[in-house]
Write a protein that holds these residues in place. Structure first.
Motif, PDB file in Angstrom:
ATOM      1  N   TRP A   4     -11.339   4.623   9.058  1.00 16.71           N
ATOM      2  CA  TRP A   4     -11.196   4.745   7.597  1.00 16.71           C
ATOM      3  C   TRP A   4     -12.523   5.207   6.974  1.00 16.71           C
ATOM      4  CZ3 TRP A   4      -7.204   4.434   4.135  1.00 16.71           C
ATOM      5  CH2 TRP A   4      -7.529   4.257   2.778  1.00 16.71           C
ATOM      6  N   THR A  18      -4.691   9.924   4.930  1.00 20.14           N
ATOM      7  CA  THR A  18      -6.058   9.813   4.397  1.00 20.14           C
ATOM      8  C   THR A  18      -6.646  11.225   4.313  1.00 20.14           C
ATOM      9  OG1 THR A  18      -6.956   9.668   6.620  1.00 20.14           O
ATOM     10  CG2 THR A  18      -6.359   7.594   5.556  1.00 20.14           C
ATOM     11  N   GLY A  70       0.841  -1.197   0.000  1.00 16.80           N
ATOM     12  CA  GLY A  70       0.000   0.000   0.000  1.00 16.80           C
ATOM     13  C   GLY A  70       0.871   1.239   0.000  1.00 16.80           C
TER      14      GLY A  70
HETATM   15  C1  G6P Z   1      -3.595   3.717   3.023  1.00 15.58           C
HETATM   16  C2  G6P Z   1      -3.304   4.152   4.443  1.00 15.58           C
HETATM   17  C3  G6P Z   1      -2.054   3.473   4.946  1.00 15.58           C
HETATM   18  C4  G6P Z   1      -2.168   1.976   4.771  1.00 15.58           C
HETATM   19  C5  G6P Z   1      -2.440   1.637   3.311  1.00 15.58           C
HETATM   20  C6  G6P Z   1      -2.624   0.157   3.065  1.00 15.58           C
HETATM   21  O1  G6P Z   1      -2.632   4.222   2.161  1.00 15.58           O
HETATM   22  O2  G6P Z   1      -3.178   5.558   4.508  1.00 15.58           O
HETATM   23  O3  G6P Z   1      -1.833   3.748   6.300  1.00 15.58           O
HETATM   24  O4  G6P Z   1      -1.012   1.329   5.193  1.00 15.58           O
HETATM   25  O5  G6P Z   1      -3.611   2.309   2.908  1.00 15.58           O
HETATM   26  O6  G6P Z   1      -3.593  -0.378   3.914  1.00 15.58           O
HETATM   27  P1  G6P Z   1      -3.257  -1.562   4.940  1.00 15.58           P
HETATM   28  O7  G6P Z   1      -4.458  -1.618   5.834  1.00 15.58           O
HETATM   29  O8  G6P Z   1      -3.080  -2.769   4.082  1.00 15.58           O
HETATM   30  O9  G6P Z   1      -1.995  -1.185   5.661  1.00 15.58           O
END
Ligand code: G6P
Length: 453
Positions: free
Chosen positions: A91, A167, A26
């Motif tokens: 989120w 975010t 990510g």
């Molecule tokens: C977004 C969030 C990150 C997160 C990524 C992947 O970019 O801002 O903090 O790490 O998504 O999501 P995950 O839950 O797989 O870490």
């Protein structure tokens, strides 16, 4: 020091039960990794799975040029903090995603999960306090660690913490969905540090409006969009694995044009309307039938959440439906690739004709910046006006209203119709826009927020 939920390394178990390095991480962890390498930084992150815990025990959680510290919460605490609070609640709050007639369900179970979230933040506070030198600056990342800045201020007043949100930030009416005490605890956690940073002015304004709405005193804030590292991207694009993956994609396309998207399977990414728009395009513009392929590199994430599993099933169904309606013996209009092969996704970025980035709401979206840097086909960027990166790229991208399916189809048509010289001009201008910022600028802004304060 950097603290984030996901660290630079993650592991999965192979068939024999041994931990092996896993695929895509990510946006956040992947972007910070090259930036922090060899910087002397300590990166504190979580063991997110059994594989991560085994890898930590076997001494595999080490990386050249970085000091890694692994927080190891017990699995139940972690699942409640990560699944129930971070991903199914925060989120959704920050992306305005709730189907409010049904979710969230803030009951006794949720209250236990909020306690787990607080405990997880406290484990990070303990790990950071333990590893930090006198007066260190701690860069705290994202909504998983909203409470950490205040906890650090209480535990180690000599440290200087900056919280950065990758975010969007909720509008006050969405934050008000949370129980009042929780909304306040969240904001007071973030405001306990020296500064709070965001990718755009809009998200910063959302945060300040929430602070005002909840009667919490805001700290210093700053806006600093992250940027990809062009050298790192160029190196990757030239790697033999990417080149080989690119050749396979060319073969598969057989001279057809490519609309590409690269995302995690996440409701905020709006994959469904992407397929519906492609269907609409093929309906409205018969000349594209047999001539264009929508490649969707969609890798699964947060599979512990029923919302994500259900969304993943809908995504597969929507992709299949386009193929059922329009496909022919030698043409699959949609290629949905959930294999999570970073080399393949990257190779596809180097050769798209149109890159579709249509999130409902997105903190930044690095793919919208990485694509134009590595693409060698004068590809056109069709970009959601709700993505943070739209603020920087709007002059050279085609604007997408992510909710408007017919409008998105029209934008895809416009991108495919664009004459070669206009495409070349736009692609060059887009590269220049993206290159205005370097990853080091983001780091400097974060560190500067502490020094000047
Ligand atoms: C977004 C969030 C990150 C997160 C990524 C992947 O970019 O801002 O903090 O790490 O998504 O999501 P995950 O839950 O797989 O870490």
């Amino acid at each position: 020091m950097v603290a984030s939920n996901r660290g630079p390394l993650s592991f999965a178990l192979d068939e024999s039960g041994k931990p092996v390095p896993a695929g895509s991480a990510g946006g956040l962890a992947a972007a910070l990794h090259p930036l922090l390498e060899d910087s002397g930084a300590t990166w504190v992150a979580c063991a997110m799975s059994d594989a991560d815990r085994m890898a930590t025990a076997e001494g595999l959680m080490t990386e050249r040029g970085l000091r890694l510290v692994t927080v190891q919460p017990d699995p139940t605490t972690y699942r409640m903090a990560y699944d129930v609070v971070s991903n199914a609640t925060l989120w959704f709050v920050h992306h305005h995603l709730f189907d409010l007639a049904r979710r969230p369900r803030l009951d006794h179970r949720w209250a236990v999960a909020w306690d787990a979230y607080r405990d997880l933040n406290a484990s990070f506070a303990a790990a950071v306090a333990d590893a930090a030198g006198e007066g260190a600056t701690v860069l705290v990342q994202d909504y998983h660690l909203s409470l950490l800045p205040r906890m650090l201020a209480e535990k180690r007043p000599d440290l200087r913490a900056v919280h950065f949100t990758h975010t969007p930030f909720a509008d006050p009416s969405f934050l008000r969905v949370l129980p009042k005490a929780v909304a306040r605890e969240l904001l007071e956690g973030m405001t306990g540090g020296h500064a709070a940073g965001f990718h755009t002015r809009g998200w910063e304004q959302g945060f300040l409006a929430c602070c005002a709405d909840q009667g919490v005193e805001a700290p210093r804030t700053f806006v600093s969009p992250l940027a990809p590292d062009p050298d790192y991207l160029a190196e990757r694009a030239a790697s033999p694995r990417c080149v080989a993956a690119g050749r396979r994609i060319e073969e598969m396309l057989g001279g057809r044009r490519m609309v590409l998207r690269v995302d995690r399977v996440d409701p905020a990414k709006n994959l469904l309307r992407g397929f519906w728009a492609f269907d609409e395009l093929l309906r409205a513009r018969p000349e594209f039938r047999g001539e264009v392929v929508l490649m969707a590199m969609a890798y699964l994430s947060r599979e512990g959440l029923p919302e994500y599993l259900a969304y993943g099933a809908e995504v597969e169904h929507a992709a299949q439906r386009v193929n059922d309606v329009w496909g022919t013996e030698d043409w699959d209009p949609v290629v949905l690739d959930v294999a999570d092969d970073p080399d393949r996704s990257f190779a596809a970025l180097t050769r798209y004709d149109v890159l579709l980035v249509n999130p409902l709401r997105d903190g930044l979206n690095l793919v919208a910046k990485e694509g134009p840097l590595v693409n060698t086909a004068d590809g056109v960027l069709a970009l959601s006006r709700e993505a943070g990166s739209f603020a920087e790229l709007r002059d050279q991208a085609l604007e997408v209203n992510p909710f408007d399916v017919a409008g998105t189809a029209a934008v895809l048509g416009e991108a495919l119709d664009m004459p070669a010289d206009a495409r070349a001009q736009r692609a060059a201008a887009l590269r220049a826009l993206v290159s205005e910022r370097q990853p080091g600028d983001w780091l400097a802004d974060n560190l500067g927020a502490v020094v000047d304060g």
